[in-house]
Write a protein that holds these residues in place. Structure first.
Motif, PDB file in Angstrom:
ATOM      1  N   GLN A  62      42.652  -5.222 -51.864  1.00 25.38           N
ATOM      2  CA  GLN A  62      42.936  -6.406 -52.533  1.00 25.38           C
ATOM      3  C   GLN A  62      44.278  -6.737 -52.469  1.00 25.38           C
ATOM      4  O   GLN A  62      44.793  -8.022 -52.590  1.00 25.38           O
ATOM      5  N   PHE A 144      42.356  -8.707 -59.765  1.00 23.70           N
ATOM      6  CA  PHE A 144      41.014  -7.660 -59.853  1.00 23.70           C
ATOM      7  C   PHE A 144      40.790  -7.324 -61.190  1.00 23.70           C
ATOM      8  O   PHE A 144      41.541  -7.160 -62.142  1.00 23.70           O
ATOM      9  N   ARG A 228      33.759 -12.275 -55.673  1.00 23.60           N
ATOM     10  CA  ARG A 228      34.923 -12.906 -55.073  1.00 23.60           C
ATOM     11  C   ARG A 228      35.103 -14.275 -55.564  1.00 23.60           C
ATOM     12  O   ARG A 228      33.950 -15.131 -55.601  1.00 23.60           O
TER      13      ARG A 228
END
Length: 231
Positions: A62, A144, A228
């Motif tokens: 990420q 995240f 996501r």
């Protein structure tokens, strides 16, 4: 437990041990974190080494610079995640119990991650509201989010994760299988109901694209959801 189930558990454990020894072998800091957590009588609910490595790889892939963890325990998963951060990155982790946070602080300091991490102590929903106020005043979205706290509040944690992230951020929700009970709409267990509500939210929310995966291993029959945030 039936003899067949016991045999399966032994097989799962053996495969997990093989994967861990080959691909995710803990170092001294991680091993000491588990040792000190056990010495402090913390519950044995931390992620496994191969699960910790998965979190780290997801955060690295990420390119995460800011990570939010909901549920610190002894800081074992926190170490895996914080090691994915760049030198100027930041991880904020929320822990309800002060005694757990104290163990985690020692574990993070020993791992050399205390400058990258911040443990906030208190009820997670209150801490998330405070983070929301900070974000409104000075936007700094998380790239995240790892949710691994009390399961009854899972939908609220997902909602807050949405408010505190950006398009492209990843959200990981742990322990979603609940021993298979997640499929039962009539189950009254708060953890099952909270997990079902969180998964329903992930499924219908226009800003999320999500999936869930079943797992077996040293933690038995489990699983996680991955979402996501859409552009």
């Amino acid at each position: 437990m039936s003899q067949q189930h016991q045999q399966h558990r032994q097989e799962w454990n053996a495969v997990d041990d093989y994967f861990t020894d080959l691909l995710a072998q803990p170092d001294d800091a991680l091993t000491a974190a588990l040792r000190d957590s056990e010495a402090a009588d913390l519950p044995h609910i931390n992620v496994t080494p191969n699960q910790g490595k998965l979190l780290q790889l997801l955060a690295l892939t990420q390119g995460a610079r800011r990570i939010l963890e909901i549920g610190t325990l002894g800081g074992y998963s926190t170490i895996w995640l914080a090691r994915a951060l760049p030198a100027d990155g930041r991880l904020i982790t929320l822990e309800y119990k002060p005694e757990h946070a104290e163990v985690a602080r020692g574990n993070l300091a020993r791992a050399g991650l205390d400058k990258l991490t911040e443990i906030r102590v208190g009820p997670a929903l209150e801490l998330l509201a405070a983070l929301g106020a900070e974000h409104a005043e000075n936007p700094a979205p998380f790239d995240f989010v790892f949710i691994d706290a009390d399961k009854a509040n899972n939908p609220h944690y997902v909602e807050w994760a949405l408010k505190l992230t950006r398009p492209g951020s990843l959200i990981v929700l742990d322990n979603v299988v609940r021993g298979g009970a997640v499929t039962d709409p009539d189950d009254t267990d708060p953890g099952v109901r909270g997990t079902r509500a969180a998964l329903d939210l992930m499924a219908r929310h226009p800003k999320l694209s999500a999936t869930a995966v079943q797992t077996v291993g040293t933690k038995g029959y489990d699983g996680f959801a991955l979402a996501r945030v859409r552009d």
